[in-house]
Write a protein that holds these residues in place. Structure first.
Motif, mmCIF file in Angstrom:
data_model
loop_
_atom_site.group_PDB
_atom_site.id
_atom_site.type_symbol
_atom_site.label_atom_id
_atom_site.label_comp_id
_atom_site.label_asym_id
_atom_site.label_seq_id
_atom_site.Cartn_x
_atom_site.Cartn_y
_atom_site.Cartn_z
ATOM 1 N N ALA A 47 2.980 0.254 -1.196
ATOM 2 C CA ALA A 47 1.696 0.569 -0.919
ATOM 3 C C ALA A 47 0.816 1.070 -2.047
ATOM 4 C CB ALA A 47 1.307 1.674 0.353
ATOM 5 N N VAL A 48 -0.296 0.406 -2.440
ATOM 6 C CA VAL A 48 -1.010 0.332 -3.448
ATOM 7 C C VAL A 48 -2.218 0.540 -3.307
ATOM 8 C CG1 VAL A 48 -0.771 -1.922 -4.416
ATOM 9 C CG2 VAL A 48 -1.509 -0.179 -6.128
ATOM 10 N N VAL A 49 -2.963 1.399 -4.187
ATOM 11 C CA VAL A 49 -4.518 1.410 -3.942
ATOM 12 C C VAL A 49 -5.112 1.347 -5.235
ATOM 13 C CG1 VAL A 49 -6.560 2.729 -3.185
ATOM 14 C CG2 VAL A 49 -4.336 3.204 -2.039
ATOM 15 N N ALA A 50 -5.811 0.007 -5.834
ATOM 16 C CA ALA A 50 -6.463 -0.099 -6.739
ATOM 17 C C ALA A 50 -7.802 0.686 -7.025
ATOM 18 C CB ALA A 50 -6.729 -1.605 -7.071
ATOM 19 N N LEU A 51 -7.930 1.468 -8.115
ATOM 20 C CA LEU A 51 -9.160 2.137 -8.552
ATOM 21 C C LEU A 51 -10.170 1.044 -9.031
ATOM 22 C CD1 LEU A 51 -7.664 5.404 -10.106
ATOM 23 C CD2 LEU A 51 -8.255 5.064 -7.607
ATOM 24 N N GLY A 52 -11.228 0.996 -8.613
ATOM 25 C CA GLY A 52 -12.344 0.256 -9.164
ATOM 26 C C GLY A 52 -12.784 0.363 -10.689
ATOM 27 N N GLY A 53 -13.627 -0.408 -11.142
ATOM 28 C CA GLY A 53 -13.922 -0.324 -12.464
ATOM 29 C C GLY A 53 -13.899 -1.530 -13.422
ATOM 30 N N ARG A 54 -14.572 -1.311 -14.607
ATOM 31 C CA ARG A 54 -14.678 -2.582 -15.426
ATOM 32 C C ARG A 54 -13.318 -2.714 -15.843
ATOM 33 N NH1 ARG A 54 -14.901 -3.045 -20.890
ATOM 34 N NH2 ARG A 54 -15.342 -0.764 -21.040
ATOM 35 N N ILE A 55 -12.586 -3.643 -16.220
ATOM 36 C CA ILE A 55 -11.256 -3.915 -16.916
ATOM 37 C C ILE A 55 -11.315 -4.240 -18.233
ATOM 38 C CG2 ILE A 55 -9.181 -5.432 -16.849
ATOM 39 C CD1 ILE A 55 -9.380 -3.692 -14.197
ATOM 40 N N LEU B 52 4.223 1.380 -16.441
ATOM 41 C CA LEU B 52 4.623 -0.205 -15.827
ATOM 42 C C LEU B 52 6.214 -0.123 -15.502
ATOM 43 C CD1 LEU B 52 3.858 -2.740 -14.982
ATOM 44 C CD2 LEU B 52 4.035 -3.526 -17.356
ATOM 45 N N ARG B 53 6.859 0.314 -16.464
ATOM 46 C CA ARG B 53 8.245 0.531 -16.103
ATOM 47 C C ARG B 53 8.719 1.479 -14.891
ATOM 48 N NH1 ARG B 53 11.035 -2.099 -15.830
ATOM 49 N NH2 ARG B 53 12.868 -1.452 -16.620
ATOM 50 N N LEU B 54 7.878 2.392 -14.777
ATOM 51 C CA LEU B 54 8.038 3.427 -13.725
ATOM 52 C C LEU B 54 7.759 2.796 -12.460
ATOM 53 C CD1 LEU B 54 8.795 5.997 -12.467
ATOM 54 C CD2 LEU B 54 6.547 6.702 -12.900
ATOM 55 N N ALA B 55 6.615 1.794 -12.573
ATOM 56 C CA ALA B 55 6.281 1.104 -11.413
ATOM 57 C C ALA B 55 7.542 0.230 -10.882
ATOM 58 C CB ALA B 55 4.838 0.496 -11.455
ATOM 59 N N GLU B 56 7.990 -0.384 -11.841
ATOM 60 C CA GLU B 56 9.043 -1.207 -11.497
ATOM 61 C C GLU B 56 10.443 -0.912 -11.042
ATOM 62 O OE1 GLU B 56 7.092 -4.690 -14.883
ATOM 63 O OE2 GLU B 56 9.204 -3.136 -15.440
ATOM 64 N N MET B 57 10.442 0.673 -11.307
ATOM 65 C CA MET B 57 11.567 1.491 -10.941
ATOM 66 C C MET B 57 11.314 2.134 -9.665
ATOM 67 S SD MET B 57 13.141 2.791 -14.440
ATOM 68 C CE MET B 57 13.317 1.725 -15.904
ATOM 69 N N SER C 41 10.634 4.770 0.378
ATOM 70 C CA SER C 41 10.366 6.239 0.454
ATOM 71 C C SER C 41 8.983 6.352 0.948
ATOM 72 C CB SER C 41 10.491 6.769 -0.941
ATOM 73 O OG SER C 41 11.705 6.709 -1.441
ATOM 74 N N GLY C 42 8.225 5.428 1.576
ATOM 75 C CA GLY C 42 6.980 5.720 2.072
ATOM 76 C C GLY C 42 5.876 6.087 0.666
ATOM 77 N N LEU C 43 6.031 5.658 -0.262
ATOM 78 C CA LEU C 43 5.112 6.024 -1.296
ATOM 79 C C LEU C 43 3.803 5.356 -1.187
ATOM 80 C CD1 LEU C 43 7.429 6.039 -4.450
ATOM 81 C CD2 LEU C 43 6.679 7.709 -3.034
ATOM 82 N N VAL C 44 2.688 6.115 -1.601
ATOM 83 C CA VAL C 44 1.259 5.400 -1.658
ATOM 84 C C VAL C 44 1.019 5.721 -3.144
ATOM 85 C CG1 VAL C 44 -0.994 5.356 -1.054
ATOM 86 C CG2 VAL C 44 0.878 5.753 0.707
ATOM 87 N N VAL C 45 0.666 4.644 -3.869
ATOM 88 C CA VAL C 45 0.413 4.792 -5.243
ATOM 89 C C VAL C 45 -0.970 4.563 -5.603
ATOM 90 C CG1 VAL C 45 1.213 4.225 -7.511
ATOM 91 C CG2 VAL C 45 3.018 4.305 -5.776
ATOM 92 N N TYR C 46 -1.684 5.249 -6.160
ATOM 93 C CA TYR C 46 -3.023 4.740 -6.642
ATOM 94 C C TYR C 46 -2.834 4.568 -8.225
ATOM 95 C CZ TYR C 46 -4.889 7.005 -2.537
ATOM 96 O OH TYR C 46 -5.109 7.619 -1.246
ATOM 97 N N THR C 47 -3.581 3.651 -8.734
ATOM 98 C CA THR C 47 -3.461 3.105 -10.134
ATOM 99 C C THR C 47 -4.858 2.319 -10.582
ATOM 100 O OG1 THR C 47 -2.168 2.201 -11.804
ATOM 101 C CG2 THR C 47 -2.392 1.024 -9.744
ATOM 102 N N PRO D 247 -1.712 -4.694 -14.024
ATOM 103 C CA PRO D 247 -0.223 -4.551 -14.464
ATOM 104 C C PRO D 247 0.350 -3.879 -13.445
ATOM 105 C CG PRO D 247 -1.123 -4.805 -16.554
ATOM 106 C CD PRO D 247 -2.119 -4.208 -15.752
ATOM 107 N N VAL D 248 0.390 -2.689 -13.065
ATOM 108 C CA VAL D 248 0.964 -1.594 -12.565
ATOM 109 C C VAL D 248 0.699 -1.975 -11.203
ATOM 110 C CG1 VAL D 248 1.161 0.607 -11.753
ATOM 111 C CG2 VAL D 248 1.136 0.152 -14.071
ATOM 112 N N GLY D 249 -0.526 -2.205 -10.725
ATOM 113 C CA GLY D 249 -0.873 -2.440 -9.469
ATOM 114 C C GLY D 249 -0.059 -3.766 -8.844
ATOM 115 N N ALA D 250 -0.045 -4.914 -9.750
ATOM 116 C CA ALA D 250 0.590 -6.129 -9.410
ATOM 117 C C ALA D 250 1.995 -5.939 -9.083
ATOM 118 C CB ALA D 250 0.283 -6.774 -10.612
ATOM 119 N N ALA D 251 2.775 -5.023 -9.956
ATOM 120 C CA ALA D 251 4.015 -4.706 -9.832
ATOM 121 C C ALA D 251 4.712 -3.873 -8.583
ATOM 122 C CB ALA D 251 4.531 -3.922 -11.149
#
Length: 204
Positions: free
Chosen positions: A86-94, A55-60, A65-71, A75-79
């Motif tokens: 650009a963020v891609v949320a992986l589905g599933g039970r939380i 999560l700290r990395l996501a905030e930094m 840089s044109g990044l695409v991040v899967y998570t 909390p990481v996705g929201a940050a």
């Protein structure tokens, strides 16, 4: 902790702090996240595991840089979303404890992607038993993340060394790079390097 006939760990292997309460070793985790930025190529596709250090990395992460991040972490996705990455949320039970997506939807999504770098965490690192976490479903997701990435970078503060949790998600041989803090002893670093792990020590 002493018990009749011997001793047991003072903290059970299934013990797991709530994601909202993971405020220990903050300076170390910040330093680890800053050091991990060295392994983020411009325009890369990334995979971020659930955890306080990721999560700290996501905030930094750089926003230009044109990044695409899967998570699989809410909390990481929201940050990332809040910062315009650009963020891609992986589905599933939380899972309420970690706010991480787990289960068949998550593992199926992981099987369909290939990313440049995965940044992963762990609850415990044993030189004999590997990297472990309290929940078996979350361990399964972490394990499947290994196959989705060309490079696997683990963010592990030194307080987790020498401990074991319930479910193993990686062997030391699965770790390409391990970023830790200055609390890691010379012996720790040697054992990691002997296992073929590239060790990066973050300075506060």
């Amino acid at each position: 902790r002493r018990v009749h006939g011997g001793a047991v760990p003072a903290e059970p292997s299934r013990a797991e702090p709530n994601v909202a309460d993971r405020d220990e070793h903050v300076a170390e985790k910040d330093a680890i996240a800053r050091t991990a930025l060295r392994f983020v190529p411009d325009g890369a596709s990334l995979l971020l595991d659930a955890g306080s250090t990721t999560l700290r990395l996501a905030e930094m992460l750089p926003t230009t840089s044109g990044l695409v991040v899967y998570t699989n972490s809410w909390p990481v996705g929201a940050a990332l979303h809040e910062r315009g990455i650009a963020v891609v949320a992986l589905g599933g039970r939380i899972r309420p404890v970690t706010m991480a997506a787990v289960g068949a939807l998550t593992t199926e999504a992981l099987a369909s992607i290939n990313v440049d770098v995965a940044f992963l965490g762990t609850n415990a690192l044993s030189f004999d038993r590997g990297l472990t976490t309290p929940d078996a479903e979350e361990a399964d997701v972490k394990h499947r993340m290994l196959a989705a990435a060309r490079q696997r970078v683990f963010l592990v503060d030194s307080s987790k060394f020498g401990h074991e949790s319930l479910a193993r998600h990686a062997e030391l041989a699965d770790v390409d790079v391990l970023v830790t803090d200055a609390g890691a002893t010379a012996q720790h670093r040697k054992r990691l390097k002997d296992a073929g792990v590239t060790v990066e020590v973050a300075e506060r």
